[in-house]
Scaffold this motif. Sequence first.
Motif, PDB file in Angstrom:
ATOM      1  N   UNK A 176       6.759 -23.278   6.478  1.00  0.00           N
ATOM      2  CA  UNK A 176       7.236 -21.992   6.671  1.00  0.00           C
ATOM      3  C   UNK A 176       8.586 -21.704   6.224  1.00  0.00           C
ATOM      4  N   UNK A 177       9.569 -22.553   5.920  1.00  0.00           N
ATOM      5  CA  UNK A 177      10.770 -22.397   5.310  1.00  0.00           C
ATOM      6  C   UNK A 177      10.568 -21.974   3.575  1.00  0.00           C
ATOM      7  N   UNK A 178       9.524 -22.225   3.221  1.00  0.00           N
ATOM      8  CA  UNK A 178       9.363 -22.249   1.828  1.00  0.00           C
ATOM      9  C   UNK A 178       8.359 -20.854   1.733  1.00  0.00           C
ATOM     10  N   UNK A 179       7.464 -20.771   2.344  1.00  0.00           N
ATOM     11  CA  UNK A 179       6.586 -19.488   2.333  1.00  0.00           C
ATOM     12  C   UNK A 179       6.465 -18.669   3.314  1.00  0.00           C
ATOM     13  N   UNK A 180       7.266 -18.892   4.535  1.00  0.00           N
ATOM     14  CA  UNK A 180       7.202 -17.815   5.499  1.00  0.00           C
ATOM     15  C   UNK A 180       6.005 -18.023   6.312  1.00  0.00           C
ATOM     16  N   UNK A 181       5.796 -16.759   7.132  1.00  0.00           N
ATOM     17  CA  UNK A 181       4.566 -16.979   8.125  1.00  0.00           C
ATOM     18  C   UNK A 181       3.298 -16.943   7.289  1.00  0.00           C
ATOM     19  N   UNK A 182       3.231 -16.354   6.284  1.00  0.00           N
ATOM     20  CA  UNK A 182       2.009 -15.979   5.380  1.00  0.00           C
ATOM     21  C   UNK A 182       1.570 -17.857   5.012  1.00  0.00           C
ATOM     22  N   UNK A 183       2.582 -18.586   4.590  1.00  0.00           N
ATOM     23  CA  UNK A 183       2.414 -19.652   4.301  1.00  0.00           C
ATOM     24  C   UNK A 183       1.668 -20.444   5.409  1.00  0.00           C
ATOM     25  N   UNK A 184       2.168 -20.524   6.677  1.00  0.00           N
ATOM     26  CA  UNK A 184       1.597 -21.513   7.562  1.00  0.00           C
ATOM     27  C   UNK A 184       0.342 -20.814   8.196  1.00  0.00           C
ATOM     28  N   UNK A 185       0.071 -19.573   7.540  1.00  0.00           N
ATOM     29  CA  UNK A 185      -1.295 -19.071   7.962  1.00  0.00           C
ATOM     30  C   UNK A 185      -2.212 -18.994   6.725  1.00  0.00           C
ATOM     31  N   UNK A 186      -2.054 -19.977   5.946  1.00  0.00           N
ATOM     32  CA  UNK A 186      -2.748 -20.008   4.698  1.00  0.00           C
ATOM     33  C   UNK A 186      -4.337 -20.430   5.052  1.00  0.00           C
ATOM     34  N   UNK A 187      -5.264 -19.839   4.610  1.00  0.00           N
ATOM     35  CA  UNK A 187      -6.773 -20.183   5.070  1.00  0.00           C
ATOM     36  C   UNK A 187      -7.135 -19.320   6.402  1.00  0.00           C
ATOM     37  N   UNK A 188      -6.257 -18.488   6.905  1.00  0.00           N
ATOM     38  CA  UNK A 188      -6.640 -17.675   8.063  1.00  0.00           C
ATOM     39  C   UNK A 188      -8.191 -16.830   8.045  1.00  0.00           C
ATOM     40  N   UNK A 189      -8.270 -16.273   6.874  1.00  0.00           N
ATOM     41  CA  UNK A 189      -9.508 -15.413   6.879  1.00  0.00           C
ATOM     42  C   UNK A 189     -10.814 -16.341   6.798  1.00  0.00           C
ATOM     43  N   UNK A 190     -10.612 -17.568   6.163  1.00  0.00           N
ATOM     44  CA  UNK A 190     -11.479 -18.305   6.016  1.00  0.00           C
ATOM     45  C   UNK A 190     -11.856 -19.141   7.141  1.00  0.00           C
ATOM     46  N   UNK A 191     -10.822 -19.360   8.201  1.00  0.00           N
ATOM     47  CA  UNK A 191     -10.802 -19.871   9.495  1.00  0.00           C
ATOM     48  C   UNK A 191     -11.540 -19.040  10.384  1.00  0.00           C
ATOM     49  N   UNK A 192     -11.159 -17.581  10.331  1.00  0.00           N
ATOM     50  CA  UNK A 192     -11.951 -16.780  10.932  1.00  0.00           C
ATOM     51  C   UNK A 192     -13.466 -16.718  10.660  1.00  0.00           C
ATOM     52  N   UNK A 193     -13.857 -16.744   9.392  1.00  0.00           N
ATOM     53  CA  UNK A 193     -15.304 -16.609   8.951  1.00  0.00           C
ATOM     54  C   UNK A 193     -16.045 -18.022   9.417  1.00  0.00           C
ATOM     55  N   UNK A 194     -15.038 -18.913   9.663  1.00  0.00           N
ATOM     56  CA  UNK A 194     -15.922 -20.273  10.242  1.00  0.00           C
ATOM     57  C   UNK A 194     -15.916 -20.399  11.668  1.00  0.00           C
TER      58      UNK A 194
END
Length: 310
Positions: A146-164
């Motif tokens: 989170x400190x390095x990449x922000x909200x987008x960083x900790x949600x990396x892979x969200x679209x594929x998680x939803x698709x799964x």
Amino acid sequence: MALDFAAGCIGGAAGVLVGHPFDTVKVRLQVQNVDKPLYRGTYHCFQSIARQESMLGLYKGIGSPMMGLTFINAIVFGVQGNAMRKLGRDTPLNQFLAGASAGTIQCVICCPMELAKTRMQLQGTGEKKSKRKLYKNSLDCLVRIYNKEGIRGINRGMVTTLLRETPGFGVYFLAYDMWTRYLGCEPEDPYMIPKLLFAGGMSGIASWISTYPVDVIKSRLQADGVGGVHQYNGIMDCVRQSLKKEGWRVFTRGLTSTLLRAFPVNATTFATVTLFLMYMREGEECSIQGPDAQSVQLQPLQPQTQPTSM
């Protein structure tokens, strides 16, 4: 209601303890470099991790799924129950839709949890004692990302998680409903619990098979960037690169360990939940929840026509 959630959490925790080593093997096989593979297959991966990193190496990253368990179970069971009540009729289609809606909403917690789990599982690969640990634990992992990449960083892979998760939970509920109907899981049946365990295990296998290729891509995207090197620009780029380098078999990497994990995890969870609720609610109607998000209505002293799937 509180007992249902407590039983689901306890059963889920038992399932995590049984299944996490298989999950570690799955992730290692999914993301290993095809040009310089560390492992020849599922058994060799198990053997190598145990020998090089000790048995504790198989449990790397377990803190993340344990932390997220309570919230995920609460979301899944609550959403599934409410969806079934809104839909009205207990039909196979409604079971699928209720499961899919539960799977979709719980991704909010599932995605960051699995990101931390994946990063922790890959940390110190091949080392019995990591010389330099980037992350102290799962929470520290998420904080650093989170400190390095922000909200987008900790949600990396969200679209594929939803698709799964969306179709995966739908298939699980549907398969469990069909198995319990086929097996005739009645409260007075002396083989009711083995039947429920078998139905849950087989439903878990069906759910994983239906969405496994998406899981491979999700793992690769969430592991991307470990060591500071980013390999993929997105989902389609990951699919293209993976297919080009490894062919269609890339989408089955780690499948053996996943299926080996699916049945005992579901069986362990169902057994734990069943025994807990029967002990706590002897003589009352109780809701039995399975590992991947299904619920079964049991009435120990009264017959019932059909348990709802969890």
